[in-house]
Design an enzyme around this catalytic site. Sequence first.
Site, mmCIF file in Angstrom:
data_model
loop_
_atom_site.group_PDB
_atom_site.id
_atom_site.type_symbol
_atom_site.label_atom_id
_atom_site.label_comp_id
_atom_site.label_asym_id
_atom_site.label_seq_id
_atom_site.Cartn_x
_atom_site.Cartn_y
_atom_site.Cartn_z
ATOM 1 N N GLY A 71 3.386 -57.720 133.478
ATOM 2 C CA GLY A 71 3.232 -57.698 135.039
ATOM 3 C C GLY A 71 2.244 -58.722 135.556
ATOM 4 N N ASN A 98 1.516 -72.470 135.729
ATOM 5 C CA ASN A 98 2.567 -71.831 135.912
ATOM 6 C C ASN A 98 2.070 -70.906 137.217
ATOM 7 O OD1 ASN A 98 3.935 -68.899 135.700
ATOM 8 N ND2 ASN A 98 4.929 -70.153 134.337
ATOM 9 N N ASN A 126 7.366 -69.808 138.567
ATOM 10 C CA ASN A 126 8.057 -68.464 137.740
ATOM 11 C C ASN A 126 8.698 -67.788 138.777
ATOM 12 O OD1 ASN A 126 8.592 -66.564 136.174
ATOM 13 N ND2 ASN A 126 6.579 -65.610 135.796
ATOM 14 N N CYS A 129 10.386 -63.978 136.458
ATOM 15 C CA CYS A 129 9.427 -62.608 135.630
ATOM 16 C C CYS A 129 10.346 -61.360 135.803
ATOM 17 C CB CYS A 129 8.130 -62.428 136.047
ATOM 18 S SG CYS A 129 7.143 -61.004 134.998
ATOM 19 N N LYS A 164 11.270 -72.442 136.562
ATOM 20 C CA LYS A 164 11.483 -71.701 135.398
ATOM 21 C C LYS A 164 12.555 -70.640 135.725
ATOM 22 C CE LYS A 164 9.327 -69.523 131.641
ATOM 23 N NZ LYS A 164 8.174 -69.137 130.901
ATOM 24 N N ASN A 191 13.128 -67.637 130.395
ATOM 25 C CA ASN A 191 12.436 -66.601 130.370
ATOM 26 C C ASN A 191 12.691 -65.491 129.699
ATOM 27 O OD1 ASN A 191 9.998 -64.716 131.288
ATOM 28 N ND2 ASN A 191 9.951 -66.209 133.180
HETATM 29 C C1 LIG Z 1 3.134 -61.677 126.437
HETATM 30 C C2 LIG Z 1 4.045 -62.606 127.341
HETATM 31 C C3 LIG Z 1 3.662 -63.062 128.672
HETATM 32 C C4 LIG Z 1 4.472 -64.007 129.246
HETATM 33 N N1 LIG Z 1 3.960 -64.298 130.653
HETATM 34 C C5 LIG Z 1 4.463 -65.308 131.435
HETATM 35 C C6 LIG Z 1 4.228 -65.697 132.614
HETATM 36 O O1 LIG Z 1 3.071 -65.359 132.934
HETATM 37 N N2 LIG Z 1 4.765 -66.445 133.166
HETATM 38 C C7 LIG Z 1 6.014 -67.188 132.790
HETATM 39 O O2 LIG Z 1 6.651 -67.780 133.378
HETATM 40 N N3 LIG Z 1 6.434 -66.881 131.488
HETATM 41 C C8 LIG Z 1 6.010 -65.783 130.876
HETATM 42 N N4 LIG Z 1 6.260 -65.245 129.681
HETATM 43 C C9 LIG Z 1 7.548 -65.864 129.023
HETATM 44 C C10 LIG Z 1 7.334 -67.164 128.258
HETATM 45 O O3 LIG Z 1 6.731 -68.240 128.749
HETATM 46 C C11 LIG Z 1 8.649 -67.460 127.582
HETATM 47 O O4 LIG Z 1 9.508 -68.043 128.493
HETATM 48 C C12 LIG Z 1 9.526 -66.432 126.893
HETATM 49 O O5 LIG Z 1 8.785 -65.557 125.904
HETATM 50 C C13 LIG Z 1 10.319 -67.129 125.945
HETATM 51 O O6 LIG Z 1 9.991 -67.643 124.742
HETATM 52 P P1 LIG Z 1 9.559 -67.100 123.389
HETATM 53 O O7 LIG Z 1 10.678 -66.495 122.675
HETATM 54 O O8 LIG Z 1 8.935 -68.416 122.570
HETATM 55 O O9 LIG Z 1 8.366 -66.219 123.724
HETATM 56 C C14 LIG Z 1 5.619 -64.449 128.788
HETATM 57 C C15 LIG Z 1 5.963 -64.056 127.623
HETATM 58 C C16 LIG Z 1 5.191 -63.229 126.901
HETATM 59 C C17 LIG Z 1 5.827 -62.898 125.225
#
Ligand SMILES: Cc1cc2nc3c(=O)[nH]c(=O)nc-3n(C[C@H](O)[C@H](O)[C@H](O)COP(=O)(O)O)c2cc1C
Lengths: 301, 256
Positions: A71, A98, A126, A129, A164, A191
């Site tokens: 969140g 971000n 972003n 989300c 994003k 994302n």
């Molecule tokens: C715990 C967690 C927190 C995340 N927080 C954000 C965030 O604050 N802003 C954002 O743009 N993406 C956020 N993401 C998405 C990641 O940046 C990424 O786009 C997504 O996890 C896919 O990549 P991955 O499979 O390598 O994790 C988050 C992902 C995870 C797992």
Amino acid sequence: MNTQIEIAGVTFKNPVMTASGTFGSGMEYSEFVDLNKLGAVVTKGVANVPWPGNPTPRVTEVYGGMLNAIGLQNPGIDVFMERDIPFLKKYDTKVIVNVCGKTVEDYVEVVERLADEPAVAMLEINVSCPNVKEGAIAFGQKACALYDITDELKKHAKQPIIMKLSPNVTDIAEMAKAAEAAGADALSLINTITGMKIDIHRRRFALANKTGGMSGPAIKPIAVRMVYQASHAVKIPVIGMGGIATADDAIEFMMAGASAISVGAMNFVNPYATSEIVDGIEAYMRQYKINDLKDIIGCVE
Amino acid sequence: MKQKTKGIVLSQKEIAPDIYDMWIETSLAKEACAGQFVGVFPKDKSTLLPRPISICEIKEDKTALRLVYRIAGAGTAEFSKLCEKDTVELLGVLGNGFPLKEAEGKKVFLIGGGIGIPPMLQSAKDCDGDKQILLGYRDGQLFLKNDLEQYGTVYVATEDGSVGTKGNVMDAIAANNLKADVIFACGPMPMLRAIKKYAAEQGIKAYISLEEHMACGVGACLGCVVKTKEIDHHSHVNNARICTDGPVFDADDVEI
Ligand SMILES: Cc1cc2nc3c(=O)[nH]c(=O)nc-3n(C[C@H](O)[C@H](O)[C@H](O)COP(=O)(O)O)c2cc1C
Ligand SMILES: Cc1cc2nc3c(=O)[nH]c(=O)nc-3n(C[C@H](O)[C@H](O)[C@H](O)COP(=O)(O)OP(=O)(O)OC[C@H]3O[C@@H](n4cnc5c(N)ncnc54)[C@H](O)[C@@H]3O)c2cc1C
Ligand code: FES
């Protein structure tokens, strides 16, 4: 051997970045990896004011990945500027901040606060989300809304902006084109994909938020496909992510059309992943006698 | 320095139904202290995240860690199959540990409930106070009781009343008319809530070890937070990270 990559006029020493939200502002993982070795550190989303995030449980494991519903907890732009930027300035890596918000005005406020901060190379917006109720995702799921917010932010941003994108859309190419048409300097995707898990023994949702964003190796084929579609629909560079664990994964994304890549959930599994991917890409280049890494971007038509 | 490193299983045995006791040779033991934990990685690729498991005991020469855990799902079921000489990947050492100095020369309760008992063993070994050890079990399967008896007076409570006081550790405190100046505790949330309330009423300090689902274990993902009374230094939104700011908190500081 040249591993340098250029995105919107910014030169990165290599294409390996950290995915927002999985790496804090680098402090925690600096115990495991030399941040100087990375192309860029992409920070956790930051808003104009502190956000408390969602109730717990916020994370749960699923087959080959995880769901999260953090969140967008963040301390707000004031603390971020005082604490995180000075920390990151000590390293020879590019900083991408971000940015999240609930309204266009929220985003504009953060973008303006960062405008005169030379340590910030780019902004990643972003709009994708899945875990916050208002704003955010709404901008990322309708092409016209994405166009409008991109257009507005371009008026205020001094750094190049990366939009994003959310995978939770019908046509990723249409979204990519809308962001490009509004002046986005680059795109990043994907994302997380909205998912759900039920604990059948307790008859409860595994996450307090019921739904969460899925990430990790299990989503990689979807991410590769979307990076391919988006990068072939636009001329601006694309940063690819989704399930990247190894240099092989990183190269696959680049061949699909990504100019750079980010490592997300796999940092949790292998805290050395980013550093190992940098080495692995160089080994691949030696193996196949590639002089310039740029040559493999989108090489698979 | 935190690291992800290979450990070698020295021994493993089932000490109660579904409760396993494993010694692992690892360099992490050098820096470990009571109340900290490690992330244990399952090998099955469908289970990616490290499983947080408390340090039950640190070998005298600091070359090995003892973990005592209950089978709760796929990861712990896999660990229970590990045999002598098998390798296992560990992330550690994680968390802050118990501030045992606070107990020096004082009357102290060391309280463990169920699978919260393991971390109380190293705590009992390292604690310099006048130790009253309270252990809460479901039934007569009194795992780790013998180990703990070497370090203080043990009082047992069982839910089914088969041994010691019938009920929970709070009932055992009342039944034995015990008093303390400071409390260290680990166990299920209802027990920790009761201890928080008891400590507030008695005007004494209680340090409680909390649990939450974790992803990174190192403070980066913000998955494992607990509400705090005061704005904390990191989040600025009254959310401390259990994996790094905890797992041990002053009961007064957290809203549980
Ligand atoms: C715990 C967690 C927190 C995340 N927080 C954000 C965030 O604050 N802003 C954002 O743009 N993406 C956020 N993401 C998405 C990641 O940046 C990424 O786009 C997504 O996890 C896919 O990549 P991955 O499979 O390598 O994790 C988050 C992902 C995870 C797992
Ligand atoms: C700081 C800390 C110390 C702990 N110490 C011990 C200990 O000494 N002995 C012991 O038996 N157990 C301990 N636990 C609980 C232990 O982490 C879980 O039982 C274990 O992670 C379950 O994994 P699994 O794959 O068997 O279960 P699954 O349910 O298949 O696990 C799925 C996912 O949920 C997570 N998860 C499930 N239950 C819990 C839980 N209760 N707490 C945190 N994450 C959970 C897992 O880590 C995994 O990511 C501790 C938890 C924490 C947070
Ligand atoms: S588990 Fe990631 S912050 Fe605690």
